[in-house]
Design a protein around this motif. Structure first.
Motif, PDB file in Angstrom:
ATOM      1  N   PHE A 125       0.864  -1.173   0.000  1.00 29.88           N
ATOM      2  CA  PHE A 125       0.000   0.000   0.000  1.00 29.88           C
ATOM      3  C   PHE A 125       0.903   1.227   0.000  1.00 29.88           C
ATOM      4  O   PHE A 125       1.845   1.310   0.801  1.00 29.88           O
ATOM      5  CB  PHE A 125      -0.894   0.042   1.242  1.00 29.88           C
ATOM      6  N   ARG A 161      -0.743 -10.192   0.685  1.00 28.45           N
ATOM      7  CA  ARG A 161      -1.815  -9.884  -0.262  1.00 28.45           C
ATOM      8  C   ARG A 161      -3.184 -10.242   0.305  1.00 28.45           C
ATOM      9  O   ARG A 161      -4.165  -9.528   0.079  1.00 28.45           O
ATOM     10  CB  ARG A 161      -1.564 -10.646  -1.564  1.00 28.45           C
ATOM     11  N   ALA A 201      -4.521  -7.425   2.261  1.00 23.86           N
ATOM     12  CA  ALA A 201      -4.997  -6.357   1.371  1.00 23.86           C
ATOM     13  C   ALA A 201      -6.386  -6.685   0.833  1.00 23.86           C
ATOM     14  O   ALA A 201      -7.262  -5.812   0.759  1.00 23.86           O
ATOM     15  CB  ALA A 201      -4.010  -6.159   0.220  1.00 23.86           C
ATOM     16  N   SER A 229      -9.660  -4.317   1.667  1.00 25.73           N
ATOM     17  CA  SER A 229     -10.082  -3.473   0.559  1.00 25.73           C
ATOM     18  C   SER A 229     -10.838  -4.210  -0.544  1.00 25.73           C
ATOM     19  O   SER A 229     -10.245  -4.995  -1.300  1.00 25.73           O
ATOM     20  CB  SER A 229      -8.854  -2.792  -0.072  1.00 25.73           C
ATOM     21  N   VAL A 237      -9.135  -3.517  -3.952  1.00 29.23           N
ATOM     22  CA  VAL A 237      -7.981  -4.376  -4.246  1.00 29.23           C
ATOM     23  C   VAL A 237      -8.460  -5.770  -4.650  1.00 29.23           C
ATOM     24  O   VAL A 237      -7.955  -6.371  -5.604  1.00 29.23           O
ATOM     25  CB  VAL A 237      -7.040  -4.470  -3.023  1.00 29.23           C
ATOM     26  N   LEU A 283      -3.235  -1.871   9.451  1.00 32.54           N
ATOM     27  CA  LEU A 283      -2.986  -3.148   8.781  1.00 32.54           C
ATOM     28  C   LEU A 283      -3.081  -4.331   9.742  1.00 32.54           C
ATOM     29  O   LEU A 283      -3.252  -5.468   9.310  1.00 32.54           O
ATOM     30  CB  LEU A 283      -1.607  -3.133   8.116  1.00 32.54           C
TER      31      LEU A 283
END
Length: 252
Positions: free
Chosen positions: A24, A35, A38, A42, A45, A80
């Motif tokens: 990011f 990944r 992520a 999101s 994403v 995160l």
């Protein structure tokens, strides 16, 4: 029997052990994470990975991009860590920044969960504005709403049950599909059918797409004066099958 794997199984996954293969880039600063994290945080994403599985970076800026406060870097690093699914306490700075992160990442459901206005009880003063905020945010970031998380059905039900008390001017700006949901609600409460017909006629004058709403009105409960207004207003090409049956029922 219907069956699906419990979401509780996700909490035990050691995400920190996965390869950090996604970056990011927030206000020019790089944050590396697995990944899968992520994809969880999101929806944007996640969608991009459907079209390009090799995509390994996502860039966005926040309103505090010019801040020189070193602690700003720590906020996204903490953000995160939400993959742990542990309940945490947020101070106002964390709440505000986490909310902006979720918005930029297309996660409308978590964005509204962090909105202090959304946590207030639904009332006749805020129901329409809250609905507008949800719809506008959904359209702007092109993400669908999880109606169970956002409780949009609860808002629609509240508006229906307080139909006579809520501003018709504000309600008149709602999309046709939402207006249909309100009028179809089993919780719809009216003082008289005339008030509903008057409201729909006003919407119809603004846009003939609202002609769909006429079929939800009990025309046999409408006064002669309002029925006359309806007949003078409706165009034949906007009379659908359901509305035609209702009209025919008046002369049987």
């Amino acid at each position: 029997m219907n069956f699906s794997l419990s979401m509780k199984n996700i909490k035990g996954i050691p995400f920190q052990k996965y390869n950090k293969d996604f970056t990011f880039i927030v206000n020019g600063k790089r944050y590396i994470t697995p990944r899968i994290v992520a994809d969880i945080l999101s929806p944007k994403v996640r969608k991009l990975h459907f079209t390009d599985s090799s995509m390994d970076e996502f860039y966005f800026e926040t309103s505090n991009k010019n801040s020189t406060d070193k602690s700003d870097e720590e906020y996204f690093e903490d953000f995160l860590k939400l993959y742990n699914f542990d309940q945490i306490q947020l101070d106002e700075n964390h709440r505000r920044l986490y909310s902006s992160y979720f918005y930029k990442l297309g996660n409308i459901n978590e964005y509204f969960r962090l909105d202090p206005d959304y946590l207030k009880p639904i009332s006749t003063d805020n129901a329409i504005s809250r609905l507008h905020s949800i719809l506008e945010a959904s359209n702007e970031i092109s993400e669908e709403i999880d109606r169970q998380i956002i409780n949009i059905d609860e808002i629609i039900s509240f508006i229906a049950s307080h139909f006579e008390e809520i501003s018709k001017e504000e309600m008149g700006d709602l999309p046709v599909e939402i207006s249909l949901d309100i009028l179809k609600s089993p919780n719809l409460k009216l003082l008289e059918e005339d008030s509903l017909l008057k409201f729909v006629i006003k919407l119809y004058a603004k846009d003939h797409l609202y002609s769909q709403l006429f079929s939800l009105i009990q025309l046999n409960n409408v006064s002669e004066s309002m029925l006359e207004s309806f007949i003078q207003t409706i165009k034949f090409e906007d009379v659908n099958c359901e509305l035609w049956k209702s009209i025919c029922g008046l002369v049987v």
